[in-house]
Motif scaffolding. Sequence first.
Motif, PDB file in Angstrom:
ATOM      1  N   GLY A  66      19.738  10.984  37.964  1.00 27.79           N
ATOM      2  CA  GLY A  66      20.814  10.799  37.000  1.00 27.79           C
ATOM      3  C   GLY A  66      20.698   9.525  36.189  1.00 27.79           C
ATOM      4  O   GLY A  66      21.384   9.358  35.179  1.00 27.79           O
ATOM      5  N   ARG A  67      19.823   8.609  36.623  1.00 33.83           N
ATOM      6  CA  ARG A  67      19.634   7.345  35.911  1.00 33.83           C
ATOM      7  C   ARG A  67      18.233   7.235  35.308  1.00 33.83           C
ATOM      8  O   ARG A  67      18.069   6.627  34.250  1.00 33.83           O
ATOM      9  N   PHE A  68      17.232   7.789  35.975  1.00 33.30           N
ATOM     10  CA  PHE A  68      15.844   7.700  35.523  1.00 33.30           C
ATOM     11  C   PHE A  68      15.387   9.064  35.008  1.00 33.30           C
ATOM     12  O   PHE A  68      15.827  10.108  35.497  1.00 33.30           O
ATOM     13  N   THR A  69      14.460   9.015  34.043  1.00 36.16           N
ATOM     14  CA  THR A  69      13.872  10.239  33.514  1.00 36.16           C
ATOM     15  C   THR A  69      12.365  10.060  33.386  1.00 36.16           C
ATOM     16  O   THR A  69      11.911   9.114  32.730  1.00 36.16           O
ATOM     17  N   ILE A  70      11.614  10.968  33.998  1.00 35.53           N
ATOM     18  CA  ILE A  70      10.160  10.964  33.860  1.00 35.53           C
ATOM     19  C   ILE A  70       9.769  11.981  32.794  1.00 35.53           C
ATOM     20  O   ILE A  70      10.374  13.054  32.693  1.00 35.53           O
ATOM     21  N   SER A  71       8.789  11.621  31.991  1.00 36.28           N
ATOM     22  CA  SER A  71       8.293  12.537  30.967  1.00 36.28           C
ATOM     23  C   SER A  71       6.823  12.240  30.727  1.00 36.28           C
ATOM     24  O   SER A  71       6.300  11.236  31.213  1.00 36.28           O
ATOM     25  N   ARG A  72       6.169  13.129  29.994  1.00 31.67           N
ATOM     26  CA  ARG A  72       4.753  12.938  29.726  1.00 31.67           C
ATOM     27  C   ARG A  72       4.402  13.484  28.364  1.00 31.67           C
ATOM     28  O   ARG A  72       5.041  14.424  27.869  1.00 31.67           O
ATOM     29  N   ASP A  73       3.362  12.898  27.781  1.00 28.41           N
ATOM     30  CA  ASP A  73       2.805  13.364  26.522  1.00 28.41           C
ATOM     31  C   ASP A  73       1.306  13.515  26.761  1.00 28.41           C
ATOM     32  O   ASP A  73       0.552  12.529  26.710  1.00 28.41           O
ATOM     33  N   ASN A  74       0.875  14.725  27.059  1.00 28.18           N
ATOM     34  CA  ASN A  74      -0.535  14.949  27.408  1.00 28.18           C
ATOM     35  C   ASN A  74      -1.464  14.661  26.225  1.00 28.18           C
ATOM     36  O   ASN A  74      -2.611  14.262  26.423  1.00 28.18           O
ATOM     37  N   ALA A  75      -0.967  14.841  25.020  1.00 29.67           N
ATOM     38  CA  ALA A  75      -1.784  14.553  23.841  1.00 29.67           C
ATOM     39  C   ALA A  75      -2.104  13.069  23.744  1.00 29.67           C
ATOM     40  O   ALA A  75      -3.153  12.677  23.224  1.00 29.67           O
ATOM     41  N   LYS A  76      -1.189  12.233  24.261  1.00 29.65           N
ATOM     42  CA  LYS A  76      -1.392  10.784  24.245  1.00 29.65           C
ATOM     43  C   LYS A  76      -1.882  10.263  25.596  1.00 29.65           C
ATOM     44  O   LYS A  76      -2.044   9.053  25.763  1.00 29.65           O
ATOM     45  N   ASN A  77      -2.076  11.197  26.541  1.00 28.30           N
ATOM     46  CA  ASN A  77      -2.528  10.793  27.882  1.00 28.30           C
ATOM     47  C   ASN A  77      -1.616   9.734  28.483  1.00 28.30           C
ATOM     48  O   ASN A  77      -2.077   8.763  29.093  1.00 28.30           O
ATOM     49  N   THR A  78      -0.316   9.947  28.329  1.00 32.91           N
ATOM     50  CA  THR A  78       0.663   8.942  28.703  1.00 32.91           C
ATOM     51  C   THR A  78       1.814   9.569  29.476  1.00 32.91           C
ATOM     52  O   THR A  78       2.246  10.684  29.169  1.00 32.91           O
ATOM     53  N   VAL A  79       2.291   8.825  30.460  1.00 26.97           N
ATOM     54  CA  VAL A  79       3.463   9.208  31.236  1.00 26.97           C
ATOM     55  C   VAL A  79       4.490   8.088  31.087  1.00 26.97           C
ATOM     56  O   VAL A  79       4.136   6.911  31.041  1.00 26.97           O
ATOM     57  N   TYR A  80       5.763   8.484  31.053  1.00 26.19           N
ATOM     58  CA  TYR A  80       6.840   7.521  30.844  1.00 26.19           C
ATOM     59  C   TYR A  80       7.861   7.590  31.989  1.00 26.19           C
ATOM     60  O   TYR A  80       8.007   8.618  32.646  1.00 26.19           O
ATOM     61  N   LEU A  81       8.554   6.492  32.150  1.00 26.65           N
ATOM     62  CA  LEU A  81       9.702   6.467  33.052  1.00 26.65           C
ATOM     63  C   LEU A  81      10.816   5.698  32.344  1.00 26.65           C
ATOM     64  O   LEU A  81      10.734   4.480  32.191  1.00 26.65           O
ATOM     65  N   GLN A  82      11.820   6.433  31.884  1.00 29.39           N
ATOM     66  CA  GLN A  82      12.987   5.817  31.262  1.00 29.39           C
ATOM     67  C   GLN A  82      13.980   5.476  32.362  1.00 29.39           C
ATOM     68  O   GLN A  82      14.396   6.360  33.114  1.00 29.39           O
ATOM     69  N   MET A  83      14.354   4.210  32.439  1.00 34.02           N
ATOM     70  CA  MET A  83      15.235   3.744  33.501  1.00 34.02           C
ATOM     71  C   MET A  83      16.513   3.195  32.874  1.00 34.02           C
ATOM     72  O   MET A  83      16.469   2.203  32.135  1.00 34.02           O
ATOM     73  N   ASN A  84      17.626   3.848  33.157  1.00 38.16           N
ATOM     74  CA  ASN A  84      18.924   3.431  32.635  1.00 38.16           C
ATOM     75  C   ASN A  84      19.833   3.009  33.792  1.00 38.16           C
ATOM     76  O   ASN A  84      19.571   3.327  34.947  1.00 38.16           O
ATOM     77  N   SER A  85      20.892   2.309  33.449  1.00 38.33           N
ATOM     78  CA  SER A  85      21.878   1.870  34.443  1.00 38.33           C
ATOM     79  C   SER A  85      21.194   1.202  35.633  1.00 38.33           C
ATOM     80  O   SER A  85      21.464   1.518  36.792  1.00 38.33           O
ATOM     81  N   LEU A  86      20.313   0.294  35.339  1.00 35.61           N
ATOM     82  CA  LEU A  86      19.528  -0.340  36.397  1.00 35.61           C
ATOM     83  C   LEU A  86      20.404  -1.167  37.328  1.00 35.61           C
ATOM     84  O   LEU A  86      21.404  -1.756  36.917  1.00 35.61           O
ATOM     85  N   LYS A  87      20.003  -1.177  38.589  1.00 29.97           N
ATOM     86  CA  LYS A  87      20.717  -1.896  39.638  1.00 29.97           C
ATOM     87  C   LYS A  87      19.776  -2.922  40.272  1.00 29.97           C
ATOM     88  O   LYS A  87      18.560  -2.742  40.247  1.00 29.97           O
ATOM     89  N   PRO A  88      20.323  -3.969  40.876  1.00 34.02           N
ATOM     90  CA  PRO A  88      19.458  -4.959  41.545  1.00 34.02           C
ATOM     91  C   PRO A  88      18.540  -4.322  42.585  1.00 34.02           C
ATOM     92  O   PRO A  88      17.403  -4.787  42.763  1.00 34.02           O
ATOM     93  N   GLU A  89      18.994  -3.265  43.238  1.00 38.20           N
ATOM     94  CA  GLU A  89      18.155  -2.599  44.243  1.00 38.20           C
ATOM     95  C   GLU A  89      16.990  -1.818  43.645  1.00 38.20           C
ATOM     96  O   GLU A  89      16.138  -1.316  44.374  1.00 38.20           O
ATOM     97  N   ASP A  90      16.927  -1.725  42.319  1.00 39.25           N
ATOM     98  CA  ASP A  90      15.773  -1.115  41.655  1.00 39.25           C
ATOM     99  C   ASP A  90      14.624  -2.117  41.496  1.00 39.25           C
ATOM    100  O   ASP A  90      13.528  -1.750  41.054  1.00 39.25           O
ATOM    101  N   THR A  91      14.860  -3.372  41.833  1.00 38.01           N
ATOM    102  CA  THR A  91      13.826  -4.396  41.713  1.00 38.01           C
ATOM    103  C   THR A  91      12.640  -4.067  42.611  1.00 38.01           C
ATOM    104  O   THR A  91      12.789  -3.850  43.809  1.00 38.01           O
ATOM    105  N   ALA A  92      11.453  -4.006  42.008  1.00 37.11           N
ATOM    106  CA  ALA A  92      10.234  -3.643  42.734  1.00 37.11           C
ATOM    107  C   ALA A  92       9.057  -3.688  41.763  1.00 37.11           C
ATOM    108  O   ALA A  92       9.239  -3.834  40.555  1.00 37.11           O
TER     109      ALA A  92
END
Length: 124
Positions: A66-92
């Motif tokens: 509900g906060r993060f979204t993974i996506s990919r663009d195979n044409a660009k050989n790239t994967v993304y991770l959109q991270m919203n509503s970040l919390k201190p426990e996401d630190t890593a």
Amino acid sequence: QVQLVESGGGLVQAGGSLRLSCVASGRTLSGYAMGWFRQAPGEEREIVATITWNGGGTYYAHSVKGRFTISRDNAKNTVYLQMNSLKPEDTAVYYCAGGRTSFYSTHPDAYNDWGQGTQVTVSS
């Protein structure tokens, strides 16, 4: 030999957003599942999100659903991770991983290519 290079990490306040990118070279990502893992100090590496070869299926850890979204663009050989509503426990350190097969898996052993990691720090 495939190389995965992550970018987009940094320091952000709680409630903020970051977008991680993972660019592959040396091999096409198309046809393989991809994943994002993270590891906090003193903790084991854990799955964050994973996506099938064509983006048709995804899995999220309960803690980020509900906060993060993974996506990919195979044409660009790239994967993304959109991270919203970040919390201190996401630190890593966040790692991009290339799968051995086309379907996603939550286990690190299902991935044979790893990036060097990018630090994400969320302040309270």
